[in-house]
Design a protein around this motif. Structure first.
Motif, PDB file in Angstrom:
ATOM      1  N   GLY A  16       1.119 -10.107  -9.194  1.00 61.86           N
ATOM      2  CA  GLY A  16       1.022  -8.656  -9.357  1.00 61.86           C
ATOM      3  C   GLY A  16       1.226  -7.936  -8.036  1.00 61.86           C
ATOM      4  O   GLY A  16       1.939  -6.923  -7.967  1.00 61.86           O
ATOM      5  N   HIS A  17       0.623  -8.449  -6.967  1.00 61.78           N
ATOM      6  CA  HIS A  17       0.819  -7.862  -5.641  1.00 61.78           C
ATOM      7  C   HIS A  17       2.293  -7.959  -5.235  1.00 61.78           C
ATOM      8  O   HIS A  17       2.886  -6.990  -4.756  1.00 61.78           O
ATOM      9  CB  HIS A  17      -0.026  -8.593  -4.585  1.00 61.78           C
ATOM     10  CG  HIS A  17      -1.490  -8.461  -4.786  1.00 61.78           C
ATOM     11  ND1 HIS A  17      -2.333  -9.556  -4.791  1.00 61.78           N
ATOM     12  CD2 HIS A  17      -2.289  -7.382  -4.982  1.00 61.78           C
ATOM     13  CE1 HIS A  17      -3.576  -9.151  -4.957  1.00 61.78           C
ATOM     14  NE2 HIS A  17      -3.575  -7.833  -5.103  1.00 61.78           N
ATOM     15  N   SER A  19       4.893  -8.189  -7.104  1.00 58.83           N
ATOM     16  CA  SER A  19       5.686  -7.277  -7.918  1.00 58.83           C
ATOM     17  C   SER A  19       5.668  -5.857  -7.336  1.00 58.83           C
ATOM     18  O   SER A  19       6.710  -5.192  -7.266  1.00 58.83           O
ATOM     19  CB  SER A  19       5.158  -7.264  -9.350  1.00 58.83           C
ATOM     20  OG  SER A  19       5.755  -6.234 -10.103  1.00 58.83           O
ATOM     21  N   LEU A  20       4.504  -5.410  -6.919  1.00 61.52           N
ATOM     22  CA  LEU A  20       4.407  -4.068  -6.332  1.00 61.52           C
ATOM     23  C   LEU A  20       5.231  -3.969  -5.056  1.00 61.52           C
ATOM     24  O   LEU A  20       5.947  -2.985  -4.843  1.00 61.52           O
ATOM     25  CB  LEU A  20       2.945  -3.705  -6.056  1.00 61.52           C
ATOM     26  CG  LEU A  20       2.066  -3.507  -7.281  1.00 61.52           C
ATOM     27  CD1 LEU A  20       0.603  -3.359  -6.863  1.00 61.52           C
ATOM     28  CD2 LEU A  20       2.508  -2.300  -8.099  1.00 61.52           C
ATOM     29  N   GLY A  88      -1.857  -0.201  -6.516  1.00 59.52           N
ATOM     30  CA  GLY A  88      -1.475  -0.589  -7.865  1.00 59.52           C
ATOM     31  C   GLY A  88      -2.529  -0.146  -8.864  1.00 59.52           C
ATOM     32  O   GLY A  88      -3.720  -0.134  -8.561  1.00 59.52           O
ATOM     33  N   ARG A  90      -3.805  -0.900 -12.772  1.00 65.48           N
ATOM     34  CA  ARG A  90      -3.726  -1.768 -13.954  1.00 65.48           C
ATOM     35  C   ARG A  90      -4.307  -1.116 -15.184  1.00 65.48           C
ATOM     36  O   ARG A  90      -3.998  -1.519 -16.301  1.00 65.48           O
ATOM     37  CB  ARG A  90      -4.474  -3.075 -13.693  1.00 65.48           C
ATOM     38  CG  ARG A  90      -3.853  -3.965 -12.657  1.00 65.48           C
ATOM     39  CD  ARG A  90      -4.664  -5.221 -12.482  1.00 65.48           C
ATOM     40  NE  ARG A  90      -6.061  -4.877 -12.277  1.00 65.48           N
ATOM     41  CZ  ARG A  90      -6.861  -5.401 -11.379  1.00 65.48           C
ATOM     42  NH1 ARG A  90      -6.413  -6.348 -10.606  1.00 65.48           N
ATOM     43  NH2 ARG A  90      -8.113  -5.031 -11.266  1.00 65.48           N
ATOM     44  N   THR A 118       1.077  -1.231 -12.724  1.00 63.25           N
ATOM     45  CA  THR A 118       1.385  -2.645 -12.800  1.00 63.25           C
ATOM     46  C   THR A 118       2.270  -2.909 -14.014  1.00 63.25           C
ATOM     47  O   THR A 118       2.089  -2.293 -15.067  1.00 63.25           O
ATOM     48  CB  THR A 118       0.068  -3.443 -12.934  1.00 63.25           C
ATOM     49  OG1 THR A 118      -0.758  -3.120 -11.827  1.00 63.25           O
ATOM     50  CG2 THR A 118       0.313  -4.924 -12.978  1.00 63.25           C
ATOM     51  N   TYR A 122       1.546  -8.277 -15.812  1.00 66.20           N
ATOM     52  CA  TYR A 122       0.603  -8.565 -14.725  1.00 66.20           C
ATOM     53  C   TYR A 122      -0.697  -7.759 -14.837  1.00 66.20           C
ATOM     54  O   TYR A 122      -1.565  -7.865 -13.967  1.00 66.20           O
ATOM     55  CB  TYR A 122       1.239  -8.286 -13.370  1.00 66.20           C
ATOM     56  CG  TYR A 122       2.512  -9.060 -13.122  1.00 66.20           C
ATOM     57  CD1 TYR A 122       2.594 -10.425 -13.380  1.00 66.20           C
ATOM     58  CD2 TYR A 122       3.654  -8.419 -12.644  1.00 66.20           C
ATOM     59  CE1 TYR A 122       3.759 -11.135 -13.168  1.00 66.20           C
ATOM     60  CE2 TYR A 122       4.825  -9.124 -12.416  1.00 66.20           C
ATOM     61  CZ  TYR A 122       4.868 -10.472 -12.679  1.00 66.20           C
ATOM     62  OH  TYR A 122       6.030 -11.167 -12.468  1.00 66.20           O
TER      63      TYR A 122
END
Length: 151
Positions: A16-17, A19-20, A88, A90, A118, A122
């Motif tokens: 997830g990190h 992806s950001l 981010g 979520r 997000t 993720y």
């Protein structure tokens, strides 16, 4: 140079990190991944190990740098020449929390916060969930980025 700082404990740095970071790279000249050192948080991985792992992931990307900092995040932004902070989101709860922080940070420093939602795949991934799964001996490889920094 248009710089954004992405702060967090990154314990561990998840898909997830990553992806950001990948999504924000085209928007900025420089992305600083900033590992916050918080004496009140118990961190299983020492800061230098997280620094090394994340640096290895981005070794081929000259626009990304990785630092550690303590103190206020806006002070880290100012030290790095970042006028922007990346966060981010979520969930709705994340949004409310991040919006309040963004308002305070802007008020005390002029730093603007870019909130990125997000990607759906993720949304359930968090460092704390990954740490808990690891503690119970579960395979967490699907939640960690592929690359040289992967444990």
């Amino acid at each position: 140079m248009n710089t954004i700082l992405f702060p967090g404990s990154f314990n561990p740095f998840t898909v997830g990190h990553r992806s950001l970071v990948e999504r924000v790279l085209p928007l900025f000249d420089r992305v600083v991944i900033a590992i916050g050192v918080n004496s009140q948080k118990a961190c299983e991985a020492r800061t230098h190990e997280r620094l090394d792992a994340i640096r290895a992931l981005y070794a081929a990307e000259p626009k990304v740098s990785v630092i550690a900092y303590s103190g206020l995040t806006v002070d880290a932004c100012e030290a790095e020449g970042a006028r922007w902070m990346l966060r981010g989101v979520r969930s709705v709860a994340d949004f409310e929390y991040e919006r309040n922080l963004a308002d305070i940070n802007r008020r005390i420093s002029g730093i603007e916060t870019l909130l990125l939602f997000t990607l759906p795949e993720y949304a359930a991934v968090s460092s704390s969930v990954v740490r808990e799964l690891q503690a119970y001996g579960r395979d967490v490889s699907e939640f960690l980025p592929e690359g040289p920094g992967k444990p």
